[in-house]
Design a protein around this motif. Structure first.
Motif, PDB file in Angstrom:
ATOM      1  N   PRO A  23      34.717  49.306  37.942  1.00 56.95           N
ATOM      2  CA  PRO A  23      34.960  50.714  37.530  1.00 56.95           C
ATOM      3  C   PRO A  23      35.650  50.845  36.209  1.00 56.95           C
ATOM      4  CG  PRO A  23      35.268  50.953  39.798  1.00 56.95           C
ATOM      5  CD  PRO A  23      35.491  49.658  39.573  1.00 56.95           C
ATOM      6  N   LEU A  24      35.358  51.607  35.191  1.00 58.46           N
ATOM      7  CA  LEU A  24      36.057  51.673  34.000  1.00 58.46           C
ATOM      8  C   LEU A  24      37.555  51.958  34.186  1.00 58.46           C
ATOM      9  CD1 LEU A  24      36.094  51.874  30.837  1.00 58.46           C
ATOM     10  CD2 LEU A  24      35.347  54.254  31.175  1.00 58.46           C
ATOM     11  N   ALA A  25      37.741  52.763  35.092  1.00 59.59           N
ATOM     12  CA  ALA A  25      39.345  53.222  35.381  1.00 59.59           C
ATOM     13  C   ALA A  25      40.029  51.954  35.844  1.00 59.59           C
ATOM     14  CB  ALA A  25      39.402  54.245  36.398  1.00 59.59           C
ATOM     15  N   ASP A  26      39.710  51.137  36.629  1.00 59.32           N
ATOM     16  CA  ASP A  26      40.108  49.806  37.037  1.00 59.32           C
ATOM     17  C   ASP A  26      40.437  48.996  36.022  1.00 59.32           C
ATOM     18  OD1 ASP A  26      40.059  50.865  39.371  1.00 59.32           O
ATOM     19  OD2 ASP A  26      38.315  49.362  40.157  1.00 59.32           O
ATOM     20  N   HIS A  27      39.070  48.966  34.999  1.00 58.58           N
ATOM     21  CA  HIS A  27      39.544  48.081  33.808  1.00 58.58           C
ATOM     22  C   HIS A  27      40.717  48.590  32.971  1.00 58.58           C
ATOM     23  CE1 HIS A  27      36.249  45.254  34.012  1.00 58.58           C
ATOM     24  NE2 HIS A  27      35.583  46.250  33.978  1.00 58.58           N
ATOM     25  N   ILE A  28      40.762  49.965  32.864  1.00 58.08           N
ATOM     26  CA  ILE A  28      41.871  50.327  31.911  1.00 58.08           C
ATOM     27  C   ILE A  28      43.295  50.259  32.545  1.00 58.08           C
ATOM     28  CG2 ILE A  28      42.906  52.539  30.950  1.00 58.08           C
ATOM     29  CD1 ILE A  28      39.979  53.607  30.625  1.00 58.08           C
ATOM     30  N   GLU A  29      43.213  50.338  33.882  1.00 62.68           N
ATOM     31  CA  GLU A  29      44.349  50.157  34.623  1.00 62.68           C
ATOM     32  C   GLU A  29      44.752  48.575  34.437  1.00 62.68           C
ATOM     33  OE1 GLU A  29      46.306  50.625  39.061  1.00 62.68           O
ATOM     34  OE2 GLU A  29      44.217  51.130  38.856  1.00 62.68           O
ATOM     35  N   GLU A  30      43.876  47.896  34.697  1.00 56.91           N
ATOM     36  CA  GLU A  30      44.419  46.347  34.550  1.00 56.91           C
ATOM     37  C   GLU A  30      44.734  46.249  33.195  1.00 56.91           C
ATOM     38  OE1 GLU A  30      42.717  41.818  35.181  1.00 56.91           O
ATOM     39  OE2 GLU A  30      41.242  43.578  35.758  1.00 56.91           O
ATOM     40  N   ARG A  34      48.570  44.461  32.139  1.00 59.86           N
ATOM     41  CA  ARG A  34      48.607  43.000  31.483  1.00 59.86           C
ATOM     42  C   ARG A  34      49.260  43.427  29.905  1.00 59.86           C
ATOM     43  NH1 ARG A  34      46.741  39.403  34.083  1.00 59.86           N
ATOM     44  NH2 ARG A  34      44.970  39.778  35.674  1.00 59.86           N
ATOM     45  N   LEU A  35      49.365  44.632  29.251  1.00 56.09           N
ATOM     46  CA  LEU A  35      49.957  45.000  27.993  1.00 56.09           C
ATOM     47  C   LEU A  35      51.543  45.083  28.514  1.00 56.09           C
ATOM     48  CD1 LEU A  35      49.902  45.414  25.210  1.00 56.09           C
ATOM     49  CD2 LEU A  35      49.376  47.894  25.612  1.00 56.09           C
ATOM     50  N   ALA A  36      51.484  45.808  29.601  1.00 61.41           N
ATOM     51  CA  ALA A  36      52.902  45.891  30.357  1.00 61.41           C
ATOM     52  C   ALA A  36      53.388  44.670  30.344  1.00 61.41           C
ATOM     53  CB  ALA A  36      53.030  47.065  31.448  1.00 61.41           C
ATOM     54  N   ILE A  37      53.133  43.712  30.841  1.00 61.39           N
ATOM     55  CA  ILE A  37      53.851  42.337  31.172  1.00 61.39           C
ATOM     56  C   ILE A  37      54.008  41.800  30.051  1.00 61.39           C
ATOM     57  CG2 ILE A  37      53.328  40.058  31.851  1.00 61.39           C
ATOM     58  CD1 ILE A  37      51.444  41.093  34.038  1.00 61.39           C
ATOM     59  N   VAL A  38      53.228  41.723  28.609  1.00 65.38           N
ATOM     60  CA  VAL A  38      53.537  41.362  27.444  1.00 65.38           C
ATOM     61  C   VAL A  38      55.059  41.995  26.992  1.00 65.38           C
ATOM     62  CG1 VAL A  38      52.788  41.017  25.237  1.00 65.38           C
ATOM     63  CG2 VAL A  38      51.326  40.741  26.878  1.00 65.38           C
ATOM     64  N   LEU A  39      54.879  43.424  27.041  1.00 72.55           N
ATOM     65  CA  LEU A  39      56.074  43.943  26.497  1.00 72.55           C
ATOM     66  C   LEU A  39      57.207  43.818  27.198  1.00 72.55           C
ATOM     67  CD1 LEU A  39      54.367  47.662  25.941  1.00 72.55           C
ATOM     68  CD2 LEU A  39      54.961  45.805  24.386  1.00 72.55           C
ATOM     69  N   PHE A 104      50.284  37.577  24.968  1.00 77.31           N
ATOM     70  CA  PHE A 104      49.122  38.596  24.730  1.00 77.31           C
ATOM     71  C   PHE A 104      47.847  37.852  24.767  1.00 77.31           C
ATOM     72  CE2 PHE A 104      46.024  40.615  21.839  1.00 77.31           C
ATOM     73  CZ  PHE A 104      46.178  41.794  22.534  1.00 77.31           C
ATOM     74  N   VAL A 105      47.571  36.484  24.206  1.00 79.35           N
ATOM     75  CA  VAL A 105      46.366  35.921  24.242  1.00 79.35           C
ATOM     76  C   VAL A 105      46.079  35.390  25.507  1.00 79.35           C
ATOM     77  CG1 VAL A 105      45.145  33.830  23.481  1.00 79.35           C
ATOM     78  CG2 VAL A 105      46.327  34.818  21.826  1.00 79.35           C
ATOM     79  N   PHE A 106      47.151  35.038  26.462  1.00 78.94           N
ATOM     80  CA  PHE A 106      46.980  34.374  27.828  1.00 78.94           C
ATOM     81  C   PHE A 106      46.375  35.897  28.743  1.00 78.94           C
ATOM     82  CE2 PHE A 106      48.821  33.798  32.134  1.00 78.94           C
ATOM     83  CZ  PHE A 106      47.973  32.654  32.677  1.00 78.94           C
ATOM     84  N   GLN A 107      47.181  36.988  28.256  1.00 75.24           N
ATOM     85  CA  GLN A 107      46.927  38.058  29.246  1.00 75.24           C
ATOM     86  C   GLN A 107      45.389  38.320  28.839  1.00 75.24           C
ATOM     87  OE1 GLN A 107      48.525  39.276  31.742  1.00 75.24           O
ATOM     88  NE2 GLN A 107      50.225  37.771  31.467  1.00 75.24           N
ATOM     89  N   THR A 108      44.983  38.501  27.626  1.00 74.02           N
ATOM     90  CA  THR A 108      43.703  38.801  27.347  1.00 74.02           C
ATOM     91  C   THR A 108      42.556  37.944  28.108  1.00 74.02           C
ATOM     92  OG1 THR A 108      43.749  37.727  25.230  1.00 74.02           O
ATOM     93  CG2 THR A 108      44.060  39.833  25.176  1.00 74.02           C
ATOM     94  N   TYR A 109      42.956  36.562  28.037  1.00 77.88           N
ATOM     95  CA  TYR A 109      42.256  35.448  28.946  1.00 77.88           C
ATOM     96  C   TYR A 109      42.310  35.979  30.308  1.00 77.88           C
ATOM     97  CZ  TYR A 109      41.679  31.601  31.883  1.00 77.88           C
ATOM     98  OH  TYR A 109      41.165  30.759  32.819  1.00 77.88           O
ATOM     99  N   ARG A 110      43.245  36.339  30.951  1.00 81.16           N
ATOM    100  CA  ARG A 110      43.322  36.804  32.270  1.00 81.16           C
ATOM    101  C   ARG A 110      42.238  38.058  32.574  1.00 81.16           C
ATOM    102  NH1 ARG A 110      44.576  33.922  36.506  1.00 81.16           N
ATOM    103  NH2 ARG A 110      45.121  35.577  37.462  1.00 81.16           N
ATOM    104  N   PHE A 111      42.436  39.136  31.425  1.00 82.93           N
ATOM    105  CA  PHE A 111      41.466  40.141  31.609  1.00 82.93           C
ATOM    106  C   PHE A 111      40.181  39.808  31.504  1.00 82.93           C
ATOM    107  CE2 PHE A 111      39.547  43.891  29.793  1.00 82.93           C
ATOM    108  CZ  PHE A 111      39.816  44.854  30.429  1.00 82.93           C
ATOM    109  N   MET A 112      39.732  38.795  30.576  1.00 84.28           N
ATOM    110  CA  MET A 112      38.274  38.512  30.364  1.00 84.28           C
ATOM    111  C   MET A 112      37.799  37.385  31.242  1.00 84.28           C
ATOM    112  SD  MET A 112      38.390  38.868  26.204  1.00 84.28           S
ATOM    113  CE  MET A 112      36.700  38.550  26.083  1.00 84.28           C
ATOM    114  N   ARG A 113      38.544  36.832  31.988  1.00 86.99           N
ATOM    115  CA  ARG A 113      38.359  35.528  32.794  1.00 86.99           C
ATOM    116  C   ARG A 113      37.143  35.722  33.635  1.00 86.99           C
ATOM    117  NH1 ARG A 113      39.401  32.796  37.560  1.00 86.99           N
ATOM    118  NH2 ARG A 113      39.744  30.507  37.117  1.00 86.99           N
ATOM    119  N   PRO A 114      37.045  36.973  34.387  1.00 88.36           N
ATOM    120  CA  PRO A 114      35.878  36.873  35.401  1.00 88.36           C
ATOM    121  C   PRO A 114      34.470  36.713  34.611  1.00 88.36           C
ATOM    122  CG  PRO A 114      37.331  38.637  36.023  1.00 88.36           C
ATOM    123  CD  PRO A 114      38.058  37.861  34.611  1.00 88.36           C
ATOM    124  N   GLY A 115      34.366  37.274  33.405  1.00 86.56           N
ATOM    125  CA  GLY A 115      33.241  37.280  32.848  1.00 86.56           C
ATOM    126  C   GLY A 115      32.866  36.100  31.606  1.00 86.56           C
TER     127      GLY A 115
END
Length: 257
Positions: A23-30, A34-39, A104-115
């Motif tokens: 769901p879109l809400a789950d994508h936004i939450e994730e 991940r952005l919070a981890i970077v900060l 940040f690059v690694f967290q975007t990788y983790r976010f996009m990894r399933p696809g």
């Protein structure tokens, strides 16, 4: 039998292993997590660097504003009680920002990894250390080339007319801002490569729209640079255009689309 693809990899090797609908809400939450981890990591690194911030301030300041200005002329002037604390925060935040870029690059990788396809995952993971190398290169480029040119320019048109004295807040703010900005600017080749790898644009499309990118680079340079003389924005924009065009030239030379 698996059909071969244009990349020379079979479909079985080129299928995302974990691609599931969310769901879109789950994508936004994730994405927020991940952005919070970077900060948080950026803040932690800044906190580690803060105790040695004075040494870094002195090194950066006197390397860029050396003795030829005259005895004591390069010594920073403090005009408000929070100036030194703010300078410490700026230099420690710069260190945190440099470390945060590859994270940040690694967290975007983790976010996009399933696809991602398996070969895309390998390229994306290789981009993480590359991002750190480019960030350090950007800081060094600003420190050893861009900032000396800017301060030489400032001194040349000020000498003989004024008594030169540099305030710590404004001057050190310019130093750290440009070093951080160049750390980000030097990510352009990486972002272009990743975008093409993901199939978002092609090299030919980027090349056909280069004037739009040049205009955007120039606009961003003038928007984020605190130098009203125009010297710093022009140097930043020229660097961005050079990195962009150099990446396109490299892709064309290697035949990568």
């Amino acid at each position: 039998m698996a059909e071969s693809t244009g990349t020379g990899v079979t479909d079985g090797e080129n299928v995302p292993l974990d691609d599931t609908e969310m769901p879109l809400a789950d994508h936004i939450e994730e994405m927020i997590k991940r952005l919070a981890i970077v900060l948080v990591v950026m803040a932690l690194v800044s906190g580690v660097v803060f105790p040695i911030a004075d040494d870094l301030i002195n090194f950066i300041w006197y390397e860029l504003l050396p003795g030829p200005m005259g005895p004591g002329a390069a010594k920073p002037r403090v005009y408000d009680p929070l100036a030194l604390i703010l300078a410490r925060l700026k230099v420690s935040s710069l260190a945190g920002f440099v470390i945060a870029l590859p994270l940040f690059v690694f967290q975007t990788y983790r976010f996009m990894r399933p696809g991602l396809y398996p070969n895309e995952r390998r390229y994306y993971l290789a981009a993480v250390p590359t991002s750190l190398i480019l960030a350090i290169a950007g800081v060094a480029f600003a420190f050893y080339l861009i900032l000396p040119v800017i301060f030489t320019y400032f001194l040349q048109y000020s000498e003989g007319v004024t008594t030169i004295a540099f305030g710590l807040t404004e001057t050190f703010g310019l130093m750290t801002l440009l070093m951080g900005f160049f750390a980000l600017v030097f990510q352009i080749p990486l972002f272009v490569m990743l975008a093409i790898m993901m199939g978002v644009p092609s090299r030919a499309w980027l090349a056909s729209k280069r004037l739009y990118f040049w205009g955007a680079f120039l606009g961003l340079s003038f928007l984020f640079s605190p130098d009203p003389t125009g010297m710093a924005p022009i140097l930043v924009a020229a660097t961005m255009i050079t990195l962009f065009e150099g990446t396109l030239l490299l892709l064309r030379w290697t035949g990568s689309e």
